[in-house]
Design a protein around this motif. Structure first.
Motif, short mmCIF file in Angstrom:
data_model
loop_
_atom_site.label_atom_id
_atom_site.label_comp_id
_atom_site.label_asym_id
_atom_site.label_seq_id
_atom_site.Cartn_x
_atom_site.Cartn_y
_atom_site.Cartn_z
N VAL B 49 0.86 -1.19 0.00
CA VAL B 49 0.00 0.00 0.00
C VAL B 49 0.89 1.23 0.00
N THR B 51 -0.53 4.82 -0.88
CA THR B 51 -1.19 6.12 -0.65
C THR B 51 -1.88 6.13 0.69
N GLU B 54 -5.34 4.42 1.57
CA GLU B 54 -5.58 3.39 0.54
C GLU B 54 -6.12 2.11 1.17
N LYS B 56 -6.86 -1.92 -0.03
CA LYS B 56 -6.71 -2.94 -1.08
C LYS B 56 -7.33 -4.23 -0.61
#
Lengths: 115, 112
Positions: B49, B51, B54, B56
């Protein structure tokens, strides 16, 4: 398929012996690393190398040295093994990159016992 | 004192339950990685990861990077025995070049 191979899965050595741990990668990676793994401490970096004949100390280099004579091979040397060096040793490699991703590929580890 | 603190250190749950593993730091990282290590093997990357904020998803695994890029979490939904392993977070700092800083790991056991 990416492959990092460590020469031994298990080693038993005596205090004071000189120990060699070998690691070979087949991905043409510039970077190679040696870690030791102890319960609850995660992986701690011993030494790393960005290129052939180049080495830099990690967080716990005392009692260890390394050798990188060829790009694919990175050796960890215990000059005079001691019982507190009993541990799991992991080798890893990665591509040199100026970006942040830095994915490392690990070998299966060498479990070293020093008696 | 570790730069990256993982909690809990050990987690034992029944198949089908959910679990969350945390990775916290007072430092800012340019990215954070999660690895899983099975017995007798080296760690294998699950996700990176990059950002702040973020999220996911990897099948039943959800990874989140904190807004300030100092912390991360891994959530597993409906855990299965195959999720058993040691989960490690690792932070990357641009100033540190290509080095990773690892957390202490969370050992997860999913019982059938």
């Amino acid at each position: 398929d990416v492959k990092v191979t460590q020469s031994s899965r298990y080693l038993v050595k005596r205090t004071g012996e000189k120990v060699f741990l070998e690691c070979v990668q087949d991905m043409d990676h510039e970077n190679m690393f040696w870690y030791r793994q102890d319960p609850g401490l995660g992986l701690r970096l011993i030494y790393f190398s960005y290129d052939v004949k180049m080495k830099e100390k990690g967080d716990i280099p005392e009692g260890y040295s390394v050798s990188r004579e060829k790009k694919e091979r990175f050796s960890l040397i215990l000059e005079s093994a001691s019982t507190n060096q009993t541990s799991m040793y992991l080798c890893a490699s990665s591509l040199f990159s100026l970006r942040a991703k830095n994915i490392q590929y690990f070998g299966a580890g060498t479990r070293l016992s020093v008696l | 004192t570790q730069l990256l603190e993982q909690s809990p250190q050990f987690l034992s749950i029944q198949e089908g339950e959910n679990l969350t593993v945390y990775c916290n730091s007072s430092s800012v990282f340019s990215s954070l990685q999660w690895y899983r290590q099975e017995p007798g093997e080296g760690p294998v990357l699950l996700v990176t990861v990059v950002t702040g904020g973020e999220v996911k998803k990897l099948k039943r695994l959800t990874f989140q990077f904190g807004d300030a890029r100092k912390d991360s979490s891994l959530h597993i939904t409906a855990a299965q025995p195959g999720d058993t392993g040691l989960y490690l977070c690792a932070g990357v700092k641009r100033a540190a070049g290509n080095k990773l800083t690892f957390g202490g790991g969370t050992r997860v056991l999913v019982k059938p």
